[in-house]
Motif scaffolding. Structure first.
Motif, PDB file in Angstrom:
ATOM      1  N   ARG A  14      46.714  43.883  41.538  1.00  0.00           N
ATOM      2  CA  ARG A  14      46.901  45.118  40.650  1.00  0.00           C
ATOM      3  C   ARG A  14      45.957  45.270  39.620  1.00  0.00           C
ATOM      4  O   ARG A  14      45.712  44.453  39.038  1.00  0.00           O
ATOM      5  CB  ARG A  14      48.459  45.310  40.108  1.00  0.00           C
ATOM      6  CG  ARG A  14      48.919  46.604  39.627  1.00  0.00           C
ATOM      7  CD  ARG A  14      50.468  46.598  39.262  1.00  0.00           C
ATOM      8  NE  ARG A  14      51.284  46.443  40.639  1.00  0.00           N
ATOM      9  CZ  ARG A  14      51.609  47.437  41.127  1.00  0.00           C
ATOM     10  NH1 ARG A  14      51.108  48.533  41.189  1.00  0.00           N
ATOM     11  NH2 ARG A  14      52.261  47.047  42.297  1.00  0.00           N
ATOM     12  N   CYS A  15      45.261  46.387  39.419  1.00  0.00           N
ATOM     13  CA  CYS A  15      44.207  46.606  38.493  1.00  0.00           C
ATOM     14  C   CYS A  15      44.911  46.625  37.253  1.00  0.00           C
ATOM     15  O   CYS A  15      45.779  47.479  36.873  1.00  0.00           O
ATOM     16  CB  CYS A  15      43.605  47.961  38.814  1.00  0.00           C
ATOM     17  SG  CYS A  15      42.434  48.515  37.429  1.00  0.00           S
ATOM     18  N   ALA A  16      44.331  45.940  36.356  1.00  0.00           N
ATOM     19  CA  ALA A  16      44.754  45.999  34.944  1.00  0.00           C
ATOM     20  C   ALA A  16      44.336  47.399  34.214  1.00  0.00           C
ATOM     21  O   ALA A  16      45.245  47.588  33.041  1.00  0.00           O
ATOM     22  CB  ALA A  16      44.275  44.922  34.308  1.00  0.00           C
ATOM     23  N   GLY A  17      43.725  48.176  34.752  1.00  0.00           N
ATOM     24  CA  GLY A  17      43.123  49.494  34.081  1.00  0.00           C
ATOM     25  C   GLY A  17      44.097  50.492  34.434  1.00  0.00           C
ATOM     26  O   GLY A  17      44.729  51.089  33.608  1.00  0.00           O
ATOM     27  N   CYS A  18      44.357  50.807  35.854  1.00  0.00           N
ATOM     28  CA  CYS A  18      45.046  51.865  36.478  1.00  0.00           C
ATOM     29  C   CYS A  18      45.969  51.647  37.212  1.00  0.00           C
ATOM     30  O   CYS A  18      46.878  52.288  37.584  1.00  0.00           O
ATOM     31  CB  CYS A  18      43.881  52.946  37.106  1.00  0.00           C
ATOM     32  SG  CYS A  18      43.468  51.836  38.644  1.00  0.00           S
ATOM     33  N   ALA A  19      46.405  50.195  37.552  1.00  0.00           N
ATOM     34  CA  ALA A  19      47.671  49.684  37.947  1.00  0.00           C
ATOM     35  C   ALA A  19      47.657  50.105  39.523  1.00  0.00           C
ATOM     36  O   ALA A  19      48.577  49.926  40.341  1.00  0.00           O
ATOM     37  CB  ALA A  19      49.020  50.443  37.110  1.00  0.00           C
ATOM     38  N   PRO A  35      37.558  50.280  42.056  1.00  0.00           N
ATOM     39  CA  PRO A  35      36.999  51.535  42.635  1.00  0.00           C
ATOM     40  C   PRO A  35      37.740  52.533  42.226  1.00  0.00           C
ATOM     41  O   PRO A  35      36.939  53.679  42.403  1.00  0.00           O
ATOM     42  CB  PRO A  35      37.305  51.440  44.201  1.00  0.00           C
ATOM     43  CG  PRO A  35      38.059  50.109  44.542  1.00  0.00           C
ATOM     44  CD  PRO A  35      38.298  49.610  43.241  1.00  0.00           C
ATOM     45  N   GLU A  36      38.807  52.441  41.817  1.00  0.00           N
ATOM     46  CA  GLU A  36      39.426  53.843  41.281  1.00  0.00           C
ATOM     47  C   GLU A  36      39.124  54.206  39.904  1.00  0.00           C
ATOM     48  O   GLU A  36      39.084  55.408  39.396  1.00  0.00           O
ATOM     49  CB  GLU A  36      41.107  53.574  41.423  1.00  0.00           C
ATOM     50  CG  GLU A  36      41.785  52.851  42.610  1.00  0.00           C
ATOM     51  CD  GLU A  36      41.435  54.212  43.849  1.00  0.00           C
ATOM     52  OE1 GLU A  36      41.371  55.283  43.452  1.00  0.00           O
ATOM     53  OE2 GLU A  36      41.110  53.764  45.131  1.00  0.00           O
ATOM     54  N   CYS A  37      39.229  53.255  39.052  1.00  0.00           N
ATOM     55  CA  CYS A  37      39.018  53.662  37.662  1.00  0.00           C
ATOM     56  C   CYS A  37      37.897  53.023  37.000  1.00  0.00           C
ATOM     57  O   CYS A  37      37.408  53.097  35.772  1.00  0.00           O
ATOM     58  CB  CYS A  37      40.352  53.200  36.588  1.00  0.00           C
ATOM     59  SG  CYS A  37      40.375  51.482  36.637  1.00  0.00           S
ATOM     60  N   GLY A  38      37.286  51.938  37.539  1.00  0.00           N
ATOM     61  CA  GLY A  38      35.973  51.186  36.957  1.00  0.00           C
ATOM     62  C   GLY A  38      36.298  50.146  36.158  1.00  0.00           C
ATOM     63  O   GLY A  38      35.488  49.621  35.469  1.00  0.00           O
ATOM     64  N   GLU A  39      37.667  49.913  36.049  1.00  0.00           N
ATOM     65  CA  GLU A  39      37.724  48.582  35.250  1.00  0.00           C
ATOM     66  C   GLU A  39      37.125  47.317  35.596  1.00  0.00           C
ATOM     67  O   GLU A  39      36.970  47.007  36.782  1.00  0.00           O
ATOM     68  CB  GLU A  39      39.453  48.386  35.341  1.00  0.00           C
ATOM     69  CG  GLU A  39      39.919  47.074  34.851  1.00  0.00           C
ATOM     70  CD  GLU A  39      40.212  47.097  33.321  1.00  0.00           C
ATOM     71  OE1 GLU A  39      40.258  48.257  32.691  1.00  0.00           O
ATOM     72  OE2 GLU A  39      40.370  46.018  32.790  1.00  0.00           O
ATOM     73  N   HIS A  40      36.387  46.671  34.929  1.00  0.00           N
ATOM     74  CA  HIS A  40      35.748  45.370  35.239  1.00  0.00           C
ATOM     75  C   HIS A  40      36.891  44.067  34.907  1.00  0.00           C
ATOM     76  O   HIS A  40      36.977  43.879  33.817  1.00  0.00           O
ATOM     77  CB  HIS A  40      34.343  45.266  34.333  1.00  0.00           C
ATOM     78  CG  HIS A  40      33.304  46.155  34.546  1.00  0.00           C
ATOM     79  ND1 HIS A  40      33.582  47.468  34.797  1.00  0.00           N
ATOM     80  CD2 HIS A  40      32.066  45.813  34.860  1.00  0.00           C
ATOM     81  CE1 HIS A  40      32.347  47.958  35.186  1.00  0.00           C
ATOM     82  NE2 HIS A  40      31.212  47.106  35.132  1.00  0.00           N
TER      83      HIS A  40
HETATM   84 ZN   LIG Z   1      41.630  50.672  37.989  1.00  0.00          ZN
END
Ligand SMILES: [Zn+2]
Length: 576
Positions: A14-19, A35-40
């Protein structure tokens, strides 16, 4: 796969930026950038190296050092247990991986930190490994590329971990002198002693998108200032806006940017000058066994066993003489010099020319105060970046004029405020530490009260380090250490004991060369007698330094700080 981990957790994350729920293979193919929000997402050192260097070019440097626990640190768990757990969970030996490699065909030495390993903390082994990597770069005449990820110095190794800031900085200084490029890539997060040394005293500083860097962490700053932090505080874009990094780079562009920079600087690579190579000194046995420091005695001759927490309270006593008091009582003819020439004059640092036993010296020290009003006016002796830059200006001026430098260290730590971060606190401290490692004039430091962390070290990289009997010198305040490693801050007295921050302990560890005895009560009860004792110690330690040629002084000073990594490596080498 363990029996309790469902298959889905291995395949998806799960992305820490956009879940968003992301297919892991796809995420990895995208360099762990959502790829969804660009969170590194944070990367471990092995994966980071894989992304940056040419395939097949990586040659890891040796990373096995003898085991040691230099101050026998125990909080709720003994330190060796934490090390073992970190190794088991990461598969790494320490919090840094060093290697030679090529990037776009350009040979480099890399040192890549790994935040998963005890928060990427800088301990003696990490300092030693990065120093060796820098020395390898010097030998091979190639650039050094550092990738930082760290919460700061490793508390469990006490003030010895603080010394690593100087050890690595002087290795960076040697590369500077040799005209070899140093680059640091800040990744998330880079804080404390790492931020205030090799993360920011390199020639070029790149920040990866999403990285945060600062001297003080946001939690500490909120606690101290009691205010909400500005939007985007300490982020890569904030750092760029405040002139603290050369560029902010997306992960997918990082390798290309490094290639371009290495290519540009390779064109003008200098011919091999003769640079004195600093040899690691032979491993030393525990100083405690070979050079016991004389036990402190009470007035009636019985040995004093003062609890570390009592010493902390003595070191902070508001009646304790300040730098301005000593300038009046120990020195003659003090003429204060002001300003950093960049827009500020920090009241927490005082400095200027004075005479000591008839000899001209430059004195620089932290200034606290005796009353609340004085303390507030002096920001409690917590220097801003302007203060560190004023000190730097005076150090350089002293070297140019051939004046020895005497520093008086008494600070809870560098100013942990929003403005200090905006003005580059980490880089200001880092530059002082690096400059002191190579300053071509005698430097004598005295810890007179509180020697708090990087703010203290910024004035304490010296040929001789003295310490008043009831002063303390520590990588972190006991309260701060207790808040992190114990269930709550009320464990500060235990933390004070565990940190080995008293003068006799630091004398045994070789961090301090001489303990200056205070009068039987304490410095604040008899300032005149304290001044006499300090003056005698200063003169006795300064005179021999005056006859040493500057180049030799610098070489010896480097050896002094180089040995702290080796100290750890040498301890108990035969015991395991
Ligand atoms: Zn994300």
């Amino acid at each position: 796969m363990t029996a309790t981990a469902p298959r889905e957790e291995q395949l998806w994350s799960r992305c820490a930026g956009c879940a968003s729920l992301l297919y892991r293979k796809r995420l990895r193919r995208n360099l762990d950038v959502c790829p969804e929000c660009g969170e590194h997402a944070r990367l471990g050192a092995p994966e980071r190296l894989r992304q940056l260097v040419d395939p097949g070019s990586l040659r890891p440097l040796a990373d096995r050092l003898p085991e040691a626990d230099p101050i026998d640190f125990v909080d709720v768990v003994p330190y060796p247990h934490r090390l073992t757990a970190a190794r088991a969970s990461t598969g790494l030996v320490e919090a840094v991986v060093c290697a030679t490699a090529t990037i776009g065909g350009h040979p480099v030495v890399m040192a890549v930190m790994d935040f998963r390993f005890l928060g990427g903390s800088l301990g003696c082994a990490v300092g030693e490994l990065i120093t060796r990597a820098a020395e390898r770069a010097l030998d091979d005449r190639v650039p050094l590329v550092l990738v930082t990820a760290s919460g700061g110095a490793r508390m469990q190794e006490g003030v010895l971990s603080l010394m690593q800031m100087a050890t690595v900085s002087q290795a960076i200084a040697a590369l500077r002198e040799a005209g070899l490029l140093t680059v640091s890539v800040l990744t998330d997060p880079t804080y404390g002693g790492v931020a205030a040394s090799f993360a920011t005293n390199t020639d070029l500083v790149l920040a990866e998108s999403g990285a945060r860097m600062g001297f003080a962490g946001p939690r500490v700053i909120r606690q101290v200032t009691g205010r909400a932090l500005p939007e985007g505080f300490q982020t890569a874009d904030f750092l760029l806006r405040h002139g603290q990094v050369d560029m902010v780079v997306q992960r997918r562009s990082l390798r290309g940017r490094l290639m371009a920079l290495l290519a540009a600087t390779r064109a003008g690579r200098p011919a091999r000058p003769s640079v004195p190579r600093q040899e690691p000194p032979p491993h030393r046995e525990r100083l405690a066994e070979e050079e016991p420091s004389p036990p402190t005695t009470e007035a009636d001759g019985t040995p004093a066993v003062r609890d570390a927490w009592d010493t902390v309270r003595m070191a902070r006593h508001p009646g304790r003489p300040t730098t301005l008091d000593y300038l009046d009582s120990v020195f003659d003819g003090f003429v204060e010099l002001h300003g950093d020439r960049l827009g500020g004059d920090c009241p927490a640092i005082v400095g200027g020319v004075a005479r000591l036993a008839g000899r001209h010296v430059m004195v620089i020290g932290h200034q606290k105060g005796h009353t609340t009003a004085e303390l507030v006016a002096r920001n409690f002796g917590m220097a801003s970046p302007a203060g560190h830059r004023k000190a730097l200006r005076l150090m350089r001026l002293a070297a140019r004029l051939g004046l020895p430098v005497v520093t008086l260290v008494d600070t809870p730590g560098a100013d942990p405020g929003v403005s200090a971060e905006e003005h580059g606190q980490a880089a200001a401290i880092a530059e002082n530490i690096l400059t002191l490692t190579v300053l071509p004039t005698p430097v004598l430091a005295v810890i007179t009260g509180e020697g708090g962390s990087g703010g203290a070290l910024a004035l304490a990289v010296a040929d001789r380090v003295l310490m008043l009997e009831n002063a303390v010198y520590s990588v972190i305040s006991p309260e701060g250490c207790a808040a992190i490693l114990w269930p709550d801050r009320s464990a500060a007295p235990q933390a004070a004991r565990a940190l080995r921050l008293s003068a006799p302990d630091l004398r045994r560890l070789g961090v301090v060369d001489e303990v200056v005895p205070e009068p039987p009560a304490a410095a604040h009860d008899d300032p005149a007698e304290t001044a006499l004792r300090l003056r005698a110690a200063l003169v006795a330690n300064l005179l021999p330094l005056l006859d040493v040629p500057p180049a030799m002084l610098v070489r010896l000073r480097r050896q002094r700080f180089r040995r702290f990594g080796a100290t750890r490596a040498g301890q108990r080498a035969g015991a395991r």
